[in-house]
Design a protein around this motif. Structure first.
Motif, PDB file in Angstrom:
ATOM      1  N   LEU A   1       0.819  -1.203   0.000  1.00 47.08           N
ATOM      2  CA  LEU A   1       0.000   0.000   0.000  1.00 47.08           C
ATOM      3  C   LEU A   1       0.860   1.263   0.000  1.00 47.08           C
TER       4      LEU A   1
ATOM      5  N   THR B   1      -3.949   7.735   9.870  1.00 53.36           N
ATOM      6  CA  THR B   1      -2.616   8.239  10.229  1.00 53.36           C
ATOM      7  C   THR B   1      -2.643   8.961  11.534  1.00 53.36           C
TER       8      THR B   1
ATOM      9  N   VAL C   1      -6.294   4.444   5.064  1.00 57.11           N
ATOM     10  CA  VAL C   1      -5.299   4.148   6.097  1.00 57.11           C
ATOM     11  C   VAL C   1      -5.321   5.294   7.096  1.00 57.11           C
TER      12      VAL C   1
ATOM     13  N   ARG D   1      -6.960   6.358   0.834  1.00 56.89           N
ATOM     14  CA  ARG D   1      -7.022   4.904   0.657  1.00 56.89           C
ATOM     15  C   ARG D   1      -7.499   4.182   1.915  1.00 56.89           C
TER      16      ARG D   1
ATOM     17  N   LEU E   1      -2.618   8.323   1.631  1.00 57.00           N
ATOM     18  CA  LEU E   1      -2.931   7.180   2.491  1.00 57.00           C
ATOM     19  C   LEU E   1      -4.309   7.323   3.136  1.00 57.00           C
ATOM     20  N   GLU E   2      -4.656   8.530   3.539  1.00 63.72           N
ATOM     21  CA  GLU E   2      -5.987   8.757   4.107  1.00 63.72           C
ATOM     22  C   GLU E   2      -7.075   8.484   3.077  1.00 63.72           C
TER      23      GLU E   2
END
Length: 64
Positions: free
Chosen positions: A2, A64, A62, A60, A57-58
């Motif tokens: 990822l 943080t 994920v 997707r 990433l957020e």
């Protein structure tokens, strides 16, 4: 996997500085020498690259 996909969505300049500073555990001084760019440019790129990576990433899912 990822993180690798997220990194690929960043600009080349941002990937380069993160590769040198985070993945290869080099200081910003060392990264500047290796990449042949000014120290302040490396610092700025690392800052914005980490912000961009966090956003990707957020998006997707994920946290943080």
């Amino acid at each position: 996997m990822l993180v690798a996909e997220a990194l690929s969505s960043l600009s080349r300049a941002h990937r380069e500085v993160l590769t040198e500073t985070v993945m290869r555990d080099r200081s910003v001084n060392e990264a500047a020498d290796i990449l042949g760019i000014p120290l302040e440019t490396v610092k700025t790129r690392v800052y914005y690259a980490l912000r961009a990576l966090r956003i990707v990433l957020e998006e997707r899912g994920v946290a943080t």
